[in-house]
Design a protein around this motif. Structure first.
Motif, PDB file in Angstrom:
ATOM      1  N   THR A  20      30.830 -51.914 -92.228  1.00 21.61           N
ATOM      2  CA  THR A  20      30.105 -52.370 -90.869  1.00 21.61           C
ATOM      3  C   THR A  20      29.041 -51.289 -90.583  1.00 21.61           C
ATOM      4  O   THR A  20      28.032 -51.360 -90.183  1.00 21.61           O
ATOM      5  N   LEU A  21      29.732 -49.785 -90.372  1.00 21.79           N
ATOM      6  CA  LEU A  21      28.937 -48.994 -90.013  1.00 21.79           C
ATOM      7  C   LEU A  21      27.704 -48.704 -91.063  1.00 21.79           C
ATOM      8  O   LEU A  21      26.849 -48.308 -90.716  1.00 21.79           O
ATOM      9  N   ALA A  22      28.151 -48.741 -92.102  1.00 24.33           N
ATOM     10  CA  ALA A  22      26.874 -48.391 -93.333  1.00 24.33           C
ATOM     11  C   ALA A  22      25.909 -49.458 -92.975  1.00 24.33           C
ATOM     12  O   ALA A  22      24.711 -49.084 -93.380  1.00 24.33           O
ATOM     13  N   SER A  23      26.264 -50.670 -92.727  1.00 20.92           N
ATOM     14  CA  SER A  23      25.094 -51.866 -92.350  1.00 20.92           C
ATOM     15  C   SER A  23      24.352 -51.298 -91.315  1.00 20.92           C
ATOM     16  O   SER A  23      22.877 -51.827 -91.366  1.00 20.92           O
ATOM     17  N   LEU A  24      24.534 -50.485 -90.379  1.00 18.07           N
ATOM     18  CA  LEU A  24      23.833 -50.083 -89.309  1.00 18.07           C
ATOM     19  C   LEU A  24      23.141 -48.712 -89.613  1.00 18.07           C
ATOM     20  O   LEU A  24      22.240 -48.406 -88.750  1.00 18.07           O
ATOM     21  N   ARG A  25      23.260 -47.931 -90.530  1.00 17.49           N
ATOM     22  CA  ARG A  25      22.756 -46.874 -90.801  1.00 17.49           C
ATOM     23  C   ARG A  25      21.201 -46.930 -90.984  1.00 17.49           C
ATOM     24  O   ARG A  25      20.420 -45.983 -90.402  1.00 17.49           O
ATOM     25  N   SER A  26      20.383 -47.978 -91.349  1.00 14.98           N
ATOM     26  CA  SER A  26      18.910 -48.114 -91.540  1.00 14.98           C
ATOM     27  C   SER A  26      18.416 -48.288 -90.200  1.00 14.98           C
ATOM     28  O   SER A  26      17.199 -48.163 -90.008  1.00 14.98           O
ATOM     29  N   GLU A  27      19.227 -48.022 -88.912  1.00 16.14           N
ATOM     30  CA  GLU A  27      18.867 -48.478 -87.810  1.00 16.14           C
ATOM     31  C   GLU A  27      19.187 -47.393 -86.911  1.00 16.14           C
ATOM     32  O   GLU A  27      18.863 -47.140 -85.548  1.00 16.14           O
ATOM     33  N   ALA A  28      19.718 -46.270 -87.392  1.00 13.39           N
ATOM     34  CA  ALA A  28      20.097 -44.887 -86.751  1.00 13.39           C
ATOM     35  C   ALA A  28      18.968 -44.372 -85.943  1.00 13.39           C
ATOM     36  O   ALA A  28      19.635 -43.839 -84.829  1.00 13.39           O
ATOM     37  N   GLU A  29      18.022 -44.403 -86.227  1.00 13.97           N
ATOM     38  CA  GLU A  29      16.891 -43.499 -85.134  1.00 13.97           C
ATOM     39  C   GLU A  29      16.850 -44.521 -83.761  1.00 13.97           C
ATOM     40  O   GLU A  29      16.280 -43.837 -82.806  1.00 13.97           O
ATOM     41  N   ILE A  30      17.074 -45.854 -83.752  1.00 12.51           N
ATOM     42  CA  ILE A  30      17.114 -46.464 -82.196  1.00 12.51           C
ATOM     43  C   ILE A  30      18.446 -46.715 -81.820  1.00 12.51           C
ATOM     44  O   ILE A  30      18.527 -46.982 -80.569  1.00 12.51           O
ATOM     45  N   ILE A  31      19.492 -46.213 -82.556  1.00 12.27           N
ATOM     46  CA  ILE A  31      20.866 -46.378 -81.840  1.00 12.27           C
ATOM     47  C   ILE A  31      21.196 -45.189 -81.107  1.00 12.27           C
ATOM     48  O   ILE A  31      21.347 -44.036 -81.713  1.00 12.27           O
ATOM     49  N   GLY A  32      21.410 -45.144 -79.846  1.00 22.10           N
ATOM     50  CA  GLY A  32      21.856 -43.856 -79.146  1.00 22.10           C
ATOM     51  C   GLY A  32      23.341 -43.775 -79.247  1.00 22.10           C
ATOM     52  O   GLY A  32      23.622 -42.528 -79.014  1.00 22.10           O
ATOM     53  N   GLU A  33      24.246 -44.763 -79.365  1.00 26.20           N
ATOM     54  CA  GLU A  33      25.342 -44.662 -79.481  1.00 26.20           C
ATOM     55  C   GLU A  33      26.312 -45.753 -79.919  1.00 26.20           C
ATOM     56  O   GLU A  33      25.711 -46.854 -79.791  1.00 26.20           O
ATOM     57  N   ILE A  34      27.338 -45.450 -80.738  1.00 22.44           N
ATOM     58  CA  ILE A  34      27.947 -46.675 -80.953  1.00 22.44           C
ATOM     59  C   ILE A  34      29.471 -46.436 -80.682  1.00 22.44           C
ATOM     60  O   ILE A  34      29.905 -45.668 -80.855  1.00 22.44           O
ATOM     61  N   LEU A  35      30.022 -47.362 -79.973  1.00 18.70           N
ATOM     62  CA  LEU A  35      31.069 -47.463 -79.135  1.00 18.70           C
ATOM     63  C   LEU A  35      32.161 -48.298 -79.716  1.00 18.70           C
ATOM     64  O   LEU A  35      32.013 -49.559 -79.966  1.00 18.70           O
TER      65      LEU A  35
END
Length: 188
Positions: A20-35
């Motif tokens: 799940t976290l790996a699927s978010l990696r491509s969006e890292a520069e717009i993600i400020g935090e993952i709670l």
């Protein structure tokens, strides 16, 4: 350009959270935090999530809880979220590549909007099924509410909505347990 708080409720999700976290990696520069709300896991979910996030350079914060339901876990994270937009995804779901950027782009094109609904991939028992596109929604909020009540449109799926903090306000998910710091306690 960090603008999004990602909320992930997790209970015994050691087998799926890294993907799940790996699927978010491509969006890292717009993600400020993952709670990530680790809701009484006994399988090392938090440890695996921390390791995966460190390898992926994702801004993960783990909140320990004993809510014992996804609604309560989401509510705990919503109270902690700091960015102007919130994205909810479950610990066993995969984010569609580029989906957050597309949702955020639509939000910027329509600055009066407080919620942007996108497509999501339907998964059953860990298997991809189909991509579902939103339909039936109109620009008028009351028309959407009326259509939803009549059953003309379905509720939106987790992993397909970007909601503003303004829209969320003090609204919270239904929860089996009352949301209090003593009942759903612990900050990671």
């Amino acid at each position: 350009m960090r603008a999004i708080s990602v909320v992930i409720p997790a209970c015994n999700a050691a087998a799926t959270i890294a993907a799940t976290l790996a699927s978010l990696r491509s969006e890292a520069e717009i993600i400020g935090e993952i709670l990530l709300v680790d809701d009484a896991s006994t399988d090392g979910t938090a440890t695996i999530a921390r390791e995966a996030a460190a390898q992926l350079s994702l801004p993960l914060r783990v909140l320990s809880a004993k809510c014992r339901d996804a609604g309560g876990a989401r509510n705990l994270a919503l109270a902690e979220a700091v960015y102007s937009w919130v994205y909810l995804i479950d610990a066993d779901d995969l984010h569609l590549r580029g989906g957050l950027r597309a949702l955020l782009r639509k939000a910027r094109e329509q600055p009066e909007a407080d919620m942007i609904v996108g497509a999501y991939r339907r998964r059953v028992n860990g298997q991809d099924r189909q991509i579902k596109m939103p339909n039936g929604y109109q620009a008028a909020c009351l028309a959407n509410a009326s259509a939803y009540v009549k059953g003309d449109i379905r509720s939106v799926a987790v992993g397909s909505v970007l909601a503003s903090r303004t829209l969320i306000g003090e609204t919270r998910f239904p929860s089996e347990w009352p949301m209090t710091r003593t009942r759903c306690s612990g900050h990671g």
